[in-house]
Design a protein around this motif. Structure first.
Motif, PDB file in Angstrom:
ATOM      1  N   ASP A   1       2.641 -11.530  -1.301  1.00  8.90           N
ATOM      2  CA  ASP A   1       1.574 -12.484  -1.539  1.00  8.90           C
ATOM      3  C   ASP A   1       0.698 -11.949  -2.668  1.00  8.90           C
ATOM      4  N   SER A   2       0.623 -12.695  -3.778  1.00 10.81           N
ATOM      5  CA  SER A   2      -0.099 -12.212  -4.961  1.00 10.81           C
ATOM      6  C   SER A   2      -1.595 -12.088  -4.713  1.00 10.81           C
ATOM      7  N   GLU A   3      -2.167 -12.934  -3.836  1.00  3.37           N
ATOM      8  CA  GLU A   3      -3.586 -12.833  -3.527  1.00  3.37           C
ATOM      9  C   GLU A   3      -3.892 -11.500  -2.840  1.00  3.37           C
ATOM     10  N   LEU A   4      -3.031 -11.081  -1.940  1.00  8.50           N
ATOM     11  CA  LEU A   4      -3.191  -9.797  -1.268  1.00  8.50           C
ATOM     12  C   LEU A   4      -3.152  -8.665  -2.280  1.00  8.50           C
ATOM     13  N   LEU A   5      -2.219  -8.731  -3.235  1.00  6.97           N
ATOM     14  CA  LEU A   5      -2.102  -7.685  -4.239  1.00  6.97           C
ATOM     15  C   LEU A   5      -3.327  -7.625  -5.142  1.00  6.97           C
ATOM     16  N   GLU A   6      -3.924  -8.768  -5.427  1.00  3.64           N
ATOM     17  CA  GLU A   6      -5.124  -8.786  -6.263  1.00  3.64           C
ATOM     18  C   GLU A   6      -6.288  -8.075  -5.581  1.00  3.64           C
ATOM     19  N   ASN A   7      -6.301  -8.048  -4.263  1.00  2.00           N
ATOM     20  CA  ASN A   7      -7.394  -7.430  -3.525  1.00  2.00           C
ATOM     21  C   ASN A   7      -7.207  -5.932  -3.304  1.00  2.00           C
ATOM     22  N   ILE A   8      -6.082  -5.391  -3.679  1.00  4.06           N
ATOM     23  CA  ILE A   8      -5.861  -3.957  -3.537  1.00  4.06           C
ATOM     24  C   ILE A   8      -6.714  -3.242  -4.577  1.00  4.06           C
ATOM     25  N   LYS A   9      -7.583  -2.354  -4.113  1.00  2.00           N
ATOM     26  CA  LYS A   9      -8.481  -1.656  -5.030  1.00  2.00           C
ATOM     27  C   LYS A   9      -7.749  -0.588  -5.827  1.00  2.00           C
ATOM     28  N   THR A  10      -6.810   0.068  -5.203  1.00  2.00           N
ATOM     29  CA  THR A  10      -6.044   1.117  -5.874  1.00  2.00           C
ATOM     30  C   THR A  10      -4.670   0.581  -6.206  1.00  2.00           C
ATOM     31  N   LYS A  11      -4.344   0.554  -7.480  1.00  6.34           N
ATOM     32  CA  LYS A  11      -3.062  -0.003  -7.904  1.00  6.34           C
ATOM     33  C   LYS A  11      -2.023   1.086  -8.182  1.00  6.34           C
ATOM     34  N   LYS A  12      -2.472   2.336  -8.186  1.00  7.67           N
ATOM     35  CA  LYS A  12      -1.556   3.441  -8.469  1.00  7.67           C
ATOM     36  C   LYS A  12      -1.108   4.074  -7.157  1.00  7.67           C
ATOM     37  N   PHE A  13       0.204   4.296  -7.034  1.00 10.21           N
ATOM     38  CA  PHE A  13       0.795   4.893  -5.850  1.00 10.21           C
ATOM     39  C   PHE A  13       1.629   6.095  -6.269  1.00 10.21           C
ATOM     40  N   VAL A  14       1.532   7.171  -5.509  1.00  6.60           N
ATOM     41  CA  VAL A  14       2.360   8.343  -5.751  1.00  6.60           C
ATOM     42  C   VAL A  14       3.438   8.354  -4.678  1.00  6.60           C
ATOM     43  N   LEU A  15       4.682   8.333  -5.109  1.00  7.10           N
ATOM     44  CA  LEU A  15       5.819   8.304  -4.199  1.00  7.10           C
ATOM     45  C   LEU A  15       6.458   9.682  -4.150  1.00  7.10           C
ATOM     46  N   ILE A  16       6.613  10.207  -2.936  1.00  4.76           N
ATOM     47  CA  ILE A  16       7.153  11.551  -2.759  1.00  4.76           C
ATOM     48  C   ILE A  16       8.463  11.448  -1.982  1.00  4.76           C
ATOM     49  N   HIS A  17       9.475  12.102  -2.487  1.00  4.26           N
ATOM     50  CA  HIS A  17      10.805  12.080  -1.875  1.00  4.26           C
ATOM     51  C   HIS A  17      10.889  13.048  -0.697  1.00  4.26           C
ATOM     52  N   GLY A  18      11.928  12.892   0.089  1.00  2.95           N
ATOM     53  CA  GLY A  18      12.200  13.807   1.187  1.00  2.95           C
ATOM     54  C   GLY A  18      13.090  14.951   0.740  1.00  2.95           C
TER      55      GLY A  18
ATOM     56  N   GLU B   1      -4.602  17.098  -8.953  1.00  2.00           N
ATOM     57  CA  GLU B   1      -5.741  17.860  -9.483  1.00  2.00           C
ATOM     58  C   GLU B   1      -6.107  17.450 -10.902  1.00  2.00           C
ATOM     59  N   ASN B   2      -5.150  16.906 -11.644  1.00  2.00           N
ATOM     60  CA  ASN B   2      -5.396  16.555 -13.042  1.00  2.00           C
ATOM     61  C   ASN B   2      -5.685  15.079 -13.273  1.00  2.00           C
ATOM     62  N   LEU B   3      -5.828  14.315 -12.197  1.00  3.56           N
ATOM     63  CA  LEU B   3      -6.198  12.902 -12.342  1.00  3.56           C
ATOM     64  C   LEU B   3      -7.635  12.801 -12.849  1.00  3.56           C
ATOM     65  N   PRO B   4      -7.915  11.801 -13.675  1.00  2.00           N
ATOM     66  CA  PRO B   4      -9.306  11.584 -14.066  1.00  2.00           C
ATOM     67  C   PRO B   4     -10.156  11.324 -12.821  1.00  2.00           C
ATOM     68  N   GLU B   5     -11.416  11.719 -12.863  1.00  2.00           N
ATOM     69  CA  GLU B   5     -12.286  11.607 -11.686  1.00  2.00           C
ATOM     70  C   GLU B   5     -12.433  10.174 -11.185  1.00  2.00           C
ATOM     71  N   ASP B   6     -12.331   9.208 -12.083  1.00  2.00           N
ATOM     72  CA  ASP B   6     -12.528   7.816 -11.682  1.00  2.00           C
ATOM     73  C   ASP B   6     -11.215   7.139 -11.266  1.00  2.00           C
ATOM     74  N   GLU B   7     -10.151   7.885 -11.203  1.00  2.00           N
ATOM     75  CA  GLU B   7      -8.853   7.316 -10.869  1.00  2.00           C
ATOM     76  C   GLU B   7      -8.456   7.689  -9.444  1.00  2.00           C
ATOM     77  N   LYS B   8      -8.168   6.689  -8.637  1.00  2.00           N
ATOM     78  CA  LYS B   8      -7.762   6.910  -7.266  1.00  2.00           C
ATOM     79  C   LYS B   8      -6.300   6.545  -7.107  1.00  2.00           C
ATOM     80  N   VAL B   9      -5.635   7.193  -6.171  1.00  2.00           N
ATOM     81  CA  VAL B   9      -4.240   6.881  -5.886  1.00  2.00           C
ATOM     82  C   VAL B   9      -4.022   6.782  -4.384  1.00  2.00           C
ATOM     83  N   GLN B  10      -2.965   6.093  -4.010  1.00  2.00           N
ATOM     84  CA  GLN B  10      -2.499   6.063  -2.627  1.00  2.00           C
ATOM     85  C   GLN B  10      -1.310   6.997  -2.555  1.00  2.00           C
TER      86      GLN B  10
END
Length: 83
Positions: free
Chosen positions: A1-18, A73-82
């Motif tokens: 649902d595109s409306e749901l995606l528009e409401n996500i505050k953090t658009k960056k995701f870090v994906l970690i493998h097993g 640790e090297n992300l800009p201070e104003d940048e958030k991730v999930q």
């Protein structure tokens, strides 16, 4: 649902493998997330994927997760991730 995606505050995701995988295992997920306007980042942990470190020499979780730690640790201070 595109409306749901528009409401996500953090658009960056870090994906970690097993264990035994690498960032490559996320290639389909990365493509799908990018298609809907999100910003996925898939990282290779130490000794995984294209990281050339011999995994037999990785003896601590801190060493194994160092690429993730460095990235966060090297992300800009104003940048958030999930993660």
């Amino acid at each position: 649902d595109s409306e749901l995606l528009e409401n996500i505050k953090t658009k960056k995701f870090v994906l970690i493998h097993g264990e035994g995988f690498g960032a490559w295992c996320w290639y389909k997920t990365v493509a799908l997330l990018e298609e809907v306007g999100l910003q996925p980042v898939a990282l290779d942990l130490t000794g995984s994927g294209i990281d050339l470190t011999d995994s037999n020499n990785v003896t601590t979780l801190a060493e194994y997760s160092k690429p993730l730690t460095n990235y966060l640790e090297n992300l800009p201070e104003d940048e958030k991730v999930q993660t």
